[in-house]
Design an enzyme around this catalytic site. Structure first.
Site, PDB file in Angstrom:
ATOM      1  N   HIS A 220       0.839  -1.208   0.000  1.00 35.50           N
ATOM      2  CA  HIS A 220       0.000   0.000   0.000  1.00 35.50           C
ATOM      3  C   HIS A 220       0.876   1.261   0.000  1.00 35.50           C
ATOM      4  O   HIS A 220       0.696   2.163  -0.841  1.00 35.50           O
ATOM      5  CB  HIS A 220      -0.898  -0.031   1.233  1.00 35.50           C
ATOM      6  N   GLU A 221       1.823   1.317   0.910  1.00 34.00           N
ATOM      7  CA  GLU A 221       2.671   2.508   1.024  1.00 34.00           C
ATOM      8  C   GLU A 221       3.649   2.613  -0.140  1.00 34.00           C
ATOM      9  O   GLU A 221       4.002   3.724  -0.562  1.00 34.00           O
ATOM     10  CB  GLU A 221       3.414   2.506   2.363  1.00 34.00           C
TER      11      GLU A 221
ATOM     12  N   HIS B  80       1.966   4.379  -2.945  1.00 31.74           N
ATOM     13  CA  HIS B  80       2.032   5.828  -2.747  1.00 31.74           C
ATOM     14  C   HIS B  80       3.385   6.374  -3.210  1.00 31.74           C
ATOM     15  O   HIS B  80       3.447   7.408  -3.885  1.00 31.74           O
ATOM     16  CB  HIS B  80       1.824   6.185  -1.272  1.00 31.74           C
TER      17      HIS B  80
END
Length: 224
Positions: A126-127, A130
């Site tokens: 997820h990160e 980003h």
């Protein structure tokens, strides 16, 4: 090389003292209030150290063996943002997050929030999405539309919205479950942005970018 008997005895004494204090803490016998607070602080510190070491161990294993994590590492390198384990730091967090990304500080892994290695894997991906978006688009994180787009992509592509995770959260929808989860998780994340925290701002931003950003699966060929 032979072990130093004095050193070994000292280690055993420390273990015994800790066991004795634990027993005293449980029974309430022989401990002053000051001693009790000190022992609680020691226990808390020991548990925090354990969580940090577990998080770092899982991080290193996943960076070496997880197909999706190694794929993201390769994709980040190709995007001009090569990272290593120094860019993924394990720290304690509050209960509202399991990870975070900052252009200045890298990726935060919330050592006290992971209930499994798989949960940590999803959070890492997820990160990393980003970070991939930041490298690819030079995202303005104070722009609610920019932030919303990256949150939609991260929620959709990381595994954060797979059916088993939703079940754990208490959501049982079978129709368009993935899209519903992606919208909900993206809105919750955008609301944490001070620039987008006013009532309705996060909802409108996610709604405006949802279709185009949900369909953008880069660097994957399809939703993982």
């Amino acid at each position: 090389m032979e072990k130093d008997p004095i050193e070994e005895k000292s280690k055993e004494q420390k273990k015994f003292d800790k066991w004795r204090k634990s027993l005293m803490y449980i029974t309430g016998l022989g401990l002053s209030m000051e001693d009790k607070k000190k022992f609680e602080s020691e226990l808390e510190k020991d548990f925090e150290n354990y969580q940090c070491k577990r998080c770092e161990k899982w991080r290193d294993i996943l960076m070496k063996n997880s197909p999706i994590v190694t794929f993201m590492l390769k994709s980040l390198e190709e995007a001009g943002c090569k990272i290593d384990k120094r860019h993924l730091q394990c720290k304690p967090c509050d209960e509202n997050r399991s990870g975070g990304f900052s252009p200045d500080h890298g990726i935060l892994l919330c050592q006290n929030r992971f209930f499994s290695k798989k949960h940590q894997e999803d959070t890492m991906v997820h990160e990393m999405i980003h970070l991939f978006d930041h490298c690819r688009f030079k995202v303005d994180w104070n722009n609610c539309l920019h932030h919303a787009c990256s949150e939609v992509r991260a929620a959709s592509l990381s595994g954060d919205c797979r059916w088993t995770r939703e079940l754990r959260r208490g959501f049982f929808n079978f129709t368009k479950q993935h899209q519903a989860c992606t919208k909900r998780r993206a809105i919750l994340s955008v609301q944490q942005n001070d620039a987008c925290s006013a009532p309705g701002v996060a909802e409108r931003a996610v709604a405006e970018v949802f279709e185009s950003c949900f369909n953008d699966t880069q660097p994957f060929d399809e939703i993982y």
